[in-house]
Enzyme design. Structure first.
Site, PDB file in Angstrom:
ATOM      1  CE  LYS A 235      33.179  34.961  39.390  1.00 30.15           C
ATOM      2  NZ  LYS A 235      34.036  34.463  38.286  1.00 30.15           N
TER       3      LYS A 235
ATOM      4  CG  HIS B  67      32.156  37.979  43.976  1.00 31.26           C
ATOM      5  ND1 HIS B  67      31.385  36.985  43.417  1.00 31.26           N
ATOM      6  CD2 HIS B  67      33.225  37.366  44.549  1.00 31.26           C
ATOM      7  CE1 HIS B  67      31.965  35.816  43.635  1.00 31.26           C
ATOM      8  NE2 HIS B  67      33.069  36.015  44.314  1.00 31.26           N
TER       9      HIS B  67
ATOM     10  CG  HIS C 162      29.781  33.114  47.349  1.00 29.05           C
ATOM     11  ND1 HIS C 162      30.015  34.422  47.695  1.00 29.05           N
ATOM     12  CD2 HIS C 162      30.922  32.689  46.725  1.00 29.05           C
ATOM     13  CE1 HIS C 162      31.224  34.788  47.294  1.00 29.05           C
ATOM     14  NE2 HIS C 162      31.799  33.741  46.712  1.00 29.05           N
TER      15      HIS C 162
ATOM     16  NE  ARG D 111      42.039  36.635  42.089  1.00 28.29           N
ATOM     17  CZ  ARG D 111      40.879  36.005  42.037  1.00 28.29           C
ATOM     18  NH1 ARG D 111      40.828  34.683  42.185  1.00 28.29           N
ATOM     19  NH2 ARG D 111      39.757  36.680  41.843  1.00 28.29           N
TER      20      ARG D 111
ATOM     21  CE  LYS E 294      39.784  35.475  38.534  1.00 28.14           C
ATOM     22  NZ  LYS E 294      38.926  34.325  38.128  1.00 28.14           N
TER      23      LYS E 294
ATOM     24  CB  CYS F 238      40.290  30.394  44.570  1.00 34.91           C
ATOM     25  SG  CYS F 238      41.993  30.561  45.110  1.00 34.91           S
ATOM     26  CB  SER F 239      36.451  28.649  41.061  1.00 29.41           C
ATOM     27  OG  SER F 239      35.426  29.186  40.248  1.00 29.41           O
TER      28      SER F 239
ATOM     29  CD  GLU G 201      35.816  36.436  46.516  1.00 34.25           C
ATOM     30  OE1 GLU G 201      34.697  35.921  46.733  1.00 34.25           O
ATOM     31  OE2 GLU G 201      36.402  36.322  45.425  1.00 34.25           O
TER      32      GLU G 201
ATOM     33  CD  GLU H 298      35.082  33.024  48.116  1.00 36.59           C
ATOM     34  OE1 GLU H 298      34.854  33.182  46.902  1.00 36.59           O
ATOM     35  OE2 GLU H 298      36.166  32.572  48.558  1.00 36.59           O
TER      36      GLU H 298
END
Length: 236
Positions: free
Chosen positions: A39, A43, A55, A74, A78, A90-91, A150, A152
């Site tokens: 992770k 990022h 990802h 959030r 974070k 979100c994940s 991000e 994604e």
């Protein structure tokens, strides 16, 4: 990378553990699995730009029986986009057998059920996997603070359930349900910069392109009519 790790000494311990232990699923722009990476690496804007790391992710939109949408702010700890408001949660599906299942997006739905408990304390039995409706996929890139960001391929999942919520403070600062008018007011405040209110870039992309017409389907009970899992919408 040594400098990057050294500069992360102040990172929250929980977030730091997840950044190095969690293995995200790397995909190409057609959503074909091409590998996996931490992770952390997925990022880092430096990695995203130099290696084009993309990802798989998911964004869940949970409505109650009054058709109000649950939003979260959030947590301040974070790593990416702290304290911004976003959709329910979100994940990322992780590089593990149960979350790699392609058929009917089952791997992503399994991950969504897992993460609902991790972030919002909602037990699995309250959100059955078969109640998540994957509506579409978006591909986007968004820097967070210069270092982090991000990139994604994001599955958009909708679910309508009345649930008890017990947010995890390591993940979530605040929650609230909103109707459509309240969301529009939130958008207005974010656009005006009132009170420092900010929305996540992926949430704003979904709002601007899909959310309100999909909300109609939620209320009418016709959500399956909105499904398009063939298209990958490349949004900026």
């Amino acid at each position: 990378m040594g400098d990057a790790v050294a500069s992360d000494a102040a990172m929250d311990a929980v977030q730091r553990r997840l950044m190095f232990e969690d293995e995200c699923i790397l995909v190409d722009s057609y959503d074909h699995v091409v590998g996996h990476d931490s992770k952390y690496n997925c990022h880092l804007m430096e990695k995203i730009e130099s290696e084009n790391l993309l990802h798989r992710a998911f964004s869940v939109f949970l409505f109650n029986s009054k058709f109000e949408l649950l939003l979260q702010q959030r947590s301040s700890t974070k790593v990416t986009f702290p304290l911004v408001w976003t959709n329910t949660y979100c994940s990322h599906p992780l590089f593990r057998e149960s979350e790699l299942i392609e058929e009917n997006s089952l791997g992503v739905r399994n991950a969504a059920q897992r993460k609902l408990f991790d972030e919002l304390g909602i037990p699995a039995e309250d959100v059955p996997v078969d109640q998540f409706t994957p509506l579409g996929r978006i591909l986007y890139k968004a820097p967070s603070d210069g270092k982090w960001g991000e990139h994604e391929l994001d599955y958009l999942l909708f679910i309508t359930r009345d649930v008890k919520v017990n947010p995890n403070p390591d993940e979530v600062a605040e929650i609230k349900y909103v109707n459509r008018d309240e969301l529009r007011e939130l958008l207005r405040k974010a656009d005006a910069g009132e009170g420092g209110l900010k929305l996540s870039p992926w949430f704003r992309l979904v709002v601007d392109n899909f959310l309100f017409k999909w909300w109609d389907h939620v209320e009418k009970g016709t959500l399956t009519d909105a499904i398009d899992m063939k298209t990958i919408h490349k949004l900026t």
